[in-house]
Design a protein around this motif. Structure first.
Motif, mmCIF file in Angstrom:
data_model
loop_
_atom_site.group_PDB
_atom_site.id
_atom_site.type_symbol
_atom_site.label_atom_id
_atom_site.label_comp_id
_atom_site.label_asym_id
_atom_site.label_seq_id
_atom_site.Cartn_x
_atom_site.Cartn_y
_atom_site.Cartn_z
ATOM 1 N N GLU A 149 41.967 35.601 49.637
ATOM 2 C CA GLU A 149 41.490 35.788 48.260
ATOM 3 C C GLU A 149 42.056 34.682 47.374
ATOM 4 N N ASP A 150 41.190 33.777 46.945
ATOM 5 C CA ASP A 150 41.602 32.699 46.047
ATOM 6 C C ASP A 150 41.403 33.170 44.611
ATOM 7 N N ASP A 151 42.508 33.530 43.969
ATOM 8 C CA ASP A 151 42.477 34.112 42.627
ATOM 9 C C ASP A 151 42.843 33.059 41.582
ATOM 10 N N TRP A 152 42.277 31.859 41.725
ATOM 11 C CA TRP A 152 42.640 30.702 40.912
ATOM 12 C C TRP A 152 42.361 30.889 39.427
ATOM 13 N N ALA A 153 41.407 31.770 39.081
ATOM 14 C CA ALA A 153 40.932 31.861 37.699
ATOM 15 C C ALA A 153 41.367 33.138 36.992
ATOM 16 N N ARG A 154 42.431 33.777 37.468
ATOM 17 C CA ARG A 154 42.837 35.065 36.875
ATOM 18 C C ARG A 154 43.152 34.955 35.389
ATOM 19 N N HIS A 155 43.648 33.807 34.931
ATOM 20 C CA HIS A 155 44.008 33.648 33.520
ATOM 21 C C HIS A 155 42.970 32.855 32.745
ATOM 22 N N LEU A 156 41.740 32.796 33.282
ATOM 23 C CA LEU A 156 40.699 31.979 32.654
ATOM 24 C C LEU A 156 39.521 32.805 32.160
ATOM 25 N N GLY A 157 39.734 34.085 31.870
ATOM 26 C CA GLY A 157 38.675 34.890 31.298
ATOM 27 C C GLY A 157 38.342 34.441 29.891
ATOM 28 N N HIS A 158 37.110 34.670 29.488
ATOM 29 C CA HIS A 158 36.666 34.272 28.153
ATOM 30 C C HIS A 158 36.779 35.404 27.142
ATOM 31 N N GLY A 159 37.509 36.443 27.488
ATOM 32 C CA GLY A 159 37.643 37.614 26.627
ATOM 33 C C GLY A 159 37.088 38.828 27.340
ATOM 34 N N GLY A 160 37.702 39.982 27.129
ATOM 35 C CA GLY A 160 37.248 41.181 27.807
ATOM 36 C C GLY A 160 38.085 41.477 29.032
ATOM 37 N N PRO A 161 37.884 42.668 29.619
ATOM 38 C CA PRO A 161 38.709 43.095 30.760
ATOM 39 C C PRO A 161 38.422 42.252 31.999
ATOM 40 N N VAL A 162 39.432 42.129 32.844
ATOM 41 C CA VAL A 162 39.327 41.393 34.102
ATOM 42 C C VAL A 162 39.708 42.335 35.235
ATOM 43 N N PRO A 163 38.899 42.425 36.301
ATOM 44 C CA PRO A 163 39.212 43.353 37.394
ATOM 45 C C PRO A 163 40.501 42.977 38.111
ATOM 46 N N ALA A 164 41.125 43.958 38.709
ATOM 47 C CA ALA A 164 42.353 43.723 39.463
ATOM 48 C C ALA A 164 42.049 42.878 40.695
ATOM 49 N N PRO A 165 43.048 42.180 41.222
ATOM 50 C CA PRO A 165 42.815 41.415 42.457
ATOM 51 C C PRO A 165 42.547 42.349 43.625
ATOM 52 N N LEU A 166 41.847 41.855 44.620
ATOM 53 C CA LEU A 166 41.528 42.674 45.790
ATOM 54 C C LEU A 166 42.783 43.127 46.518
ATOM 55 N N VAL A 167 43.810 42.275 46.540
ATOM 56 C CA VAL A 167 45.016 42.627 47.275
ATOM 57 C C VAL A 167 45.647 43.895 46.730
ATOM 58 N N ALA A 168 45.431 44.212 45.458
ATOM 59 C CA ALA A 168 46.008 45.415 44.857
ATOM 60 C C ALA A 168 45.366 46.676 45.410
ATOM 61 N N ASP A 169 44.124 46.560 45.908
ATOM 62 C CA ASP A 169 43.398 47.727 46.431
ATOM 63 C C ASP A 169 43.272 47.711 47.946
ATOM 64 N N ASP A 170 43.977 46.794 48.602
ATOM 65 C CA ASP A 170 43.836 46.618 50.052
ATOM 66 C C ASP A 170 44.699 47.631 50.802
ATOM 67 N N PRO A 171 44.087 48.603 51.525
ATOM 68 C CA PRO A 171 44.894 49.614 52.228
ATOM 69 C C PRO A 171 45.309 49.189 53.635
ATOM 70 N N HIS A 172 44.868 48.011 54.080
ATOM 71 C CA HIS A 172 45.075 47.629 55.476
ATOM 72 C C HIS A 172 45.991 46.427 55.668
ATOM 73 N N GLY A 173 46.337 45.712 54.596
ATOM 74 C CA GLY A 173 47.083 44.467 54.775
ATOM 75 C C GLY A 173 46.202 43.341 55.262
ATOM 76 N N SER A 174 44.910 43.411 54.960
ATOM 77 C CA SER A 174 43.966 42.387 55.413
ATOM 78 C C SER A 174 43.928 41.172 54.497
ATOM 79 N N VAL A 175 44.380 41.324 53.255
ATOM 80 C CA VAL A 175 44.213 40.283 52.247
ATOM 81 C C VAL A 175 45.423 39.360 52.195
ATOM 82 N N VAL A 176 45.156 38.065 52.245
ATOM 83 C CA VAL A 176 46.148 37.037 51.914
ATOM 84 C C VAL A 176 45.730 36.482 50.559
ATOM 85 N N HIS A 177 46.574 36.695 49.565
ATOM 86 C CA HIS A 177 46.214 36.389 48.179
ATOM 87 C C HIS A 177 46.835 35.081 47.725
#
Length: 460
Positions: free
Chosen positions: A267-295
């Protein structure tokens, strides 16, 4: 000027004093000192403490002719007859600084007016003076900085590794989870840097198409089954270049599809701080129940191209492999940079910077969309991104991207052709226009006007 005047001095002859050079050229002592240092580095001047500077004793040497044709074979073929491809041309084109009279719509970093320069300077100066700042850091990174990244991800500091920039983190991640020669699934289109990093590691990028809601999950399942790939690279938030955000209803299914295939999701989360205003969804790694995500998370795009500090996050044995690869490659990220980064994001000015950045990006995005609607309405994007740096424009069928890019440069605006964003044949012609590396609406309006001139030149 001083370089040109060296011919007036014999080898070994003393140059005028620094004070005399200051008076002669009307510059500061610091400028004279730097000039002499440059000439000394070039081997033209020798400086002797307490005695002054002298023209170097030059000895003419005939350069040998070296036949390096054998390297074409040595650098290309491996022991199994395969090929290694290290091609940075796509990245280099976007990293190159255009001439002063060219408007940069091809840039991937913030314009100086959007960077928190004062806050970064304060943080760096403070960190450099702090006791212990120059001591060797923990291999995984300064604990407090790992904790800051972990809080943003909903993880623990033990699951975070500090890395020297997003591109370095990406290369580390790919090498950790994909054996050489294997397939790596990527979104189509995607970030050219992942294509370059994968090929340099001996991997084979395989495209999976995206739409307005992110990756097509039906096609992802098919490609995973057909290739047996164990890695899928994606940008769920403000995807580069399309600006797409992974649809909420696809998040859980994506994680289950990847887990069922026994694969990793990078999961390339390069733009987490680049929203133009409004809510931003959580990263996938936060909801990963299997340890499949490398963030992968980076602060570079929201600050400065020189703040090359990022984080890798993962759970399970893969984290130790990530750490081992980084140690082999670079040991660790210099502690002063980590301390300065921590000071920057912990300061009261950091939230203010992010709010100011969101407003600045939104203003530039709207200015570019409005200018396209006026000057090139047929190219105006049907969907406006809610974050990121870019607009992704589809060109009419049959458009020569190379000819249009060259015409744009002649007109005084640099743009990115779409071909480099596809792992295989592109289904259509595109341009990526960046608005972050501009001074504001006025420059953007002029840049689009120049682009319209280029379009007319190629009969678009």
């Amino acid at each position: 000027m001083l370089r040109n005047e060296l011919n007036h001095y014999s080898p070994g002859e003393k140059l005028p004093s620094s004070r005399a050079l200051v008076e002669r050229f009307g510059v500061s002592p610091v400028t004279v000192s730097r000039a002499l240092a440059v000439l000394a580095a070039d081997g033209l001047v020798v400086t002797r403490p307490g005695a002054g500077a002298y023209r170097a004793e030059t000895v003419a040497r005939e350069k040998p002719v070296v036949d390096t044709s054998w390297q074409e074979i040595a650098l290309t073929a491996d022991d199994q007859g395969g090929e290694r491809v290290v091609d940075a041309s796509g990245l280099s084109a976007n990293l190159a600084v255009p001439p002063p009279d060219v408007i940069a719509f091809n840039g991937g970093y913030l314009h100086a007016s959007l960077q928190p320069e004062r806050a970064m300077a304060t943080a760096l100066a403070s960190a450099a003076r702090r006791p212990g700042a120059w001591e060797r850091p923990p291999l995984a990174g300064v604990t407090a900085l790992r904790a800051w990244f972990a809080r943003e991800l909903g993880l623990t500091p033990a699951e975070v590794l500090i890395s020297g920039g997003g591109q370095a983190a990406l290369s580390t991640a790919l090498r950790a989870v994909a054996p050489p020669g294997s397939a790596v699934l990527v979104e189509s289109p995607t970030y050219p840097g992942v294509l370059a990093a994968a090929r340099a590691a001996g991997l084979r990028p395989v495209p999976v198409p995206v739409d307005d809601g992110g990756v097509r999950l039906d096609l992802l399942q098919e490609v995973l089954a057909a290739t047996g790939a164990k890695v899928f690279y994606c940008q769920p938030l403000f995807q580069n270049p399309t600006g797409a955000v992974l649809a909420p209803e696809r998040r859980r299914e994506l994680l289950e599809i990847v887990h069922a295939a026994g694969a990793f999701l990078v999961e390339d989360d390069w733009a987490r701080h680049l929203g133009h205003g409004g809510p931003v969804p959580a990263p996938l790694v936060a909801d990963d129940p299997h340890g499949s995500v490398v963030h992968l998370g980076s602060l570079t795009k929201a600050t400065s191209p020189n703040l090359r500090v990022a984080a890798l996050a993962a759970r399970g044995p893969v984290l130790e492999r990530l750490r081992a690869i980084q140690v082999v490659d670079s040991f660790f990220v210099p502690r002063p940079f980590q301390e300065a980064t921590l000071d920057l994001v912990a300061a009261l000015s950091w939230p203010r910077h992010l709010r100011s950045l969101a407003a600045g990006l939104r203003e530039r995005r709207d200015a570019m969309v409005g200018a396209l609607q006026r000057e090139l309405p047929s190219l105006a994007p049907p969907r406006v991104p809610t974050g990121g740096h870019y607009l992704w424009l589809r060109l009419p069928a049959g458009t020569d991207e190379t000819a249009l890019t060259s015409a744009a440069l002649r007109a005084g605006v640099a743009v990115s052709p779409g071909r480099g964003y596809f792992a295989a044949e592109a289904p259509a012609q595109h341009l990526r226009l960046g608005f972050a590396d501009t001074s504001g609406a006025q420059e953007i309006t002029e840049g689009v006007r120049r682009l319209a001139t280029a379009c007319a030149e190629v009969n678009l």
